[in-house]
Design a protein around this motif. Sequence first.
Motif, short mmCIF file in Angstrom:
data_model
loop_
_atom_site.label_atom_id
_atom_site.label_comp_id
_atom_site.label_asym_id
_atom_site.label_seq_id
_atom_site.Cartn_x
_atom_site.Cartn_y
_atom_site.Cartn_z
N ALA A 1 17.47 62.54 -104.76
CA ALA A 1 18.22 61.62 -104.02
C ALA A 1 17.80 61.26 -102.57
CB ALA A 1 19.68 61.32 -104.55
N GLY A 2 17.50 62.51 -101.82
CA GLY A 2 17.52 62.72 -100.55
C GLY A 2 17.00 63.88 -100.23
N LEU A 3 16.81 63.97 -98.70
CA LEU A 3 16.43 65.28 -98.25
C LEU A 3 17.44 66.50 -98.51
CD1 LEU A 3 14.29 64.33 -95.27
CD2 LEU A 3 13.43 65.76 -97.13
N ALA A 4 18.66 65.99 -98.42
CA ALA A 4 19.59 67.21 -98.62
C ALA A 4 19.53 67.86 -99.91
CB ALA A 4 20.93 66.51 -98.46
N ALA A 5 18.99 67.25 -100.93
CA ALA A 5 18.69 68.03 -102.09
C ALA A 5 17.49 68.76 -102.22
CB ALA A 5 18.92 67.21 -103.15
N THR A 6 16.71 68.96 -101.21
CA THR A 6 15.48 69.58 -101.21
C THR A 6 15.44 70.94 -100.24
OG1 THR A 6 14.29 68.38 -99.37
CG2 THR A 6 14.42 67.38 -101.52
N LEU A 7 14.34 71.88 -100.53
CA LEU A 7 14.02 72.77 -99.41
C LEU A 7 12.64 72.97 -99.32
CD1 LEU A 7 13.66 75.34 -101.45
CD2 LEU A 7 16.10 75.47 -101.55
N ILE A 8 12.16 73.90 -98.55
CA ILE A 8 10.95 74.24 -98.22
C ILE A 8 10.73 75.81 -98.98
CG2 ILE A 8 8.97 75.03 -96.99
CD1 ILE A 8 10.02 73.17 -94.87
N GLY A 9 9.96 75.83 -100.05
CA GLY A 9 9.83 77.17 -100.97
C GLY A 9 9.06 77.91 -100.39
N PRO A 10 9.09 79.47 -100.47
CA PRO A 10 8.44 80.44 -99.80
C PRO A 10 6.85 80.15 -99.73
CG PRO A 10 9.99 81.48 -101.13
CD PRO A 10 9.87 79.99 -101.66
N GLU A 11 6.02 79.61 -100.70
CA GLU A 11 4.70 79.69 -100.73
C GLU A 11 4.42 78.39 -99.78
OE1 GLU A 11 1.25 78.40 -103.84
OE2 GLU A 11 2.40 80.09 -104.28
N THR A 12 5.12 77.19 -100.10
CA THR A 12 4.89 76.34 -98.79
C THR A 12 4.93 76.73 -97.33
OG1 THR A 12 5.72 74.56 -100.47
CG2 THR A 12 5.77 73.82 -98.25
N ALA A 13 6.20 77.50 -97.31
CA ALA A 13 6.49 78.01 -95.82
C ALA A 13 5.50 78.99 -95.35
CB ALA A 13 7.93 78.84 -96.01
N GLN A 14 4.80 79.62 -96.09
CA GLN A 14 3.45 80.36 -95.75
C GLN A 14 2.24 79.48 -95.44
OE1 GLN A 14 2.69 83.32 -98.87
NE2 GLN A 14 4.69 84.16 -98.90
N GLU A 15 2.24 78.49 -96.17
CA GLU A 15 1.03 77.57 -95.83
C GLU A 15 1.21 77.02 -94.62
OE1 GLU A 15 -0.05 76.13 -100.44
OE2 GLU A 15 1.39 75.10 -99.39
N ILE A 16 2.44 76.44 -94.19
CA ILE A 16 2.71 75.79 -92.91
C ILE A 16 3.15 76.67 -91.83
CG2 ILE A 16 3.35 73.82 -94.08
CD1 ILE A 16 6.15 74.12 -93.47
N GLY A 17 3.03 78.08 -91.97
CA GLY A 17 3.35 78.82 -90.89
C GLY A 17 4.68 79.20 -90.68
N LEU A 18 5.59 78.86 -91.65
CA LEU A 18 7.16 79.32 -91.30
C LEU A 18 7.41 80.62 -91.81
CD1 LEU A 18 9.27 76.14 -92.42
CD2 LEU A 18 9.33 77.04 -89.98
N GLN A 19 6.63 81.32 -92.57
CA GLN A 19 6.75 82.44 -92.92
C GLN A 19 5.43 83.19 -93.17
OE1 GLN A 19 9.87 83.57 -96.04
NE2 GLN A 19 7.89 83.52 -97.52
N ARG A 20 5.44 84.39 -92.72
CA ARG A 20 4.39 85.22 -92.98
C ARG A 20 4.01 85.68 -94.46
NH1 ARG A 20 2.88 88.20 -87.89
NH2 ARG A 20 3.95 87.40 -86.34
N SER A 21 2.69 85.54 -94.78
CA SER A 21 2.34 85.86 -96.04
C SER A 21 2.78 87.51 -96.52
CB SER A 21 0.76 85.66 -96.23
OG SER A 21 0.34 86.12 -97.56
N THR A 22 3.13 87.61 -97.54
CA THR A 22 3.52 88.87 -97.90
C THR A 22 2.49 89.54 -98.75
OG1 THR A 22 4.56 87.95 -100.13
CG2 THR A 22 6.03 88.51 -98.09
N ARG A 23 1.10 88.98 -98.85
CA ARG A 23 -0.01 89.35 -99.77
C ARG A 23 -0.62 90.26 -98.83
NH1 ARG A 23 -2.10 83.51 -102.26
NH2 ARG A 23 -0.14 83.12 -103.32
#
Length: 258
Positions: free
Chosen positions: A236-258
């Motif tokens: 219904a809106g952005l409040a019901a969404t989040l950025i998952g770990p793989e997406t976060a790695q792709e956009i630089g929010l989280q360092r890859s654990t691989r």
Amino acid sequence: MFKKFRILLLLLVLATVGLGAWRANARLTAWEHTVHVAIYPVAADDSPTTARFVSELNAEQFAEIAQWLQSESDRYGRSVLQPVGLNLAPAIAAKPPLPPSHGSTLDIMLWSLKLRWWAAQNDKISGPKPQVRLYVLFHDPERGNVLPHSTGLSKGQVGIIHAFAHRLQRRQNNVVIAHELLHTFGATDKYDLATQQPIYPQGYAEPERQPRLPQQLTEIMGGRRPIDENHAEIPAGLAATLIGPETAQEIGLQRSTR
């Protein structure tokens, strides 16, 4: 001979553009400075309803996108005072070139170049020069309830987004805009193109949840909230969404654990 020269010239152009795009993407995903994003409204049809809706748009209606991205970057510990600065440009009459429906790889590359050239010619906006340009094409929902596919390009940092010209669709429109915005940062889709079902586990907001289904939240690049193995619904809106770990790695929010 001329054909080979033309192909070589095209490859050189693509290589130059690609290098520039890589540098631009590196700046976007460093999460060190505010990324300036411009939204350009476009009336996709000649409906008076669409024209009125576009004329009444204001920047506040898109502010939750920047607020959502702020909260998500905070959640990953990559806090920037203002990760994204959103600016609403005046409506434009020109319509962007649409991607080929069944084009070859070369056709798609040529379209990408045409789109970036078109965007450079339709970039009138006051304020900071945008690093990402999102052209939102609004459609009258009375003329059809199915929209064309939206596109966000990390090479060129430009997006073509289709949305409904109706105030009750504003929050869902913002979900689509946020999804395509993250494409320009380098995020990939995490749903099955044939079924529209999010792919497990990367397309799930809570892959470790027990029982797994139904999910309570939507992974933004998964696109929909999985209800069961065969059904998923648009959030219904952005409040019901989040950025998952793989997406976060792709956009630089989280360092890859691989």
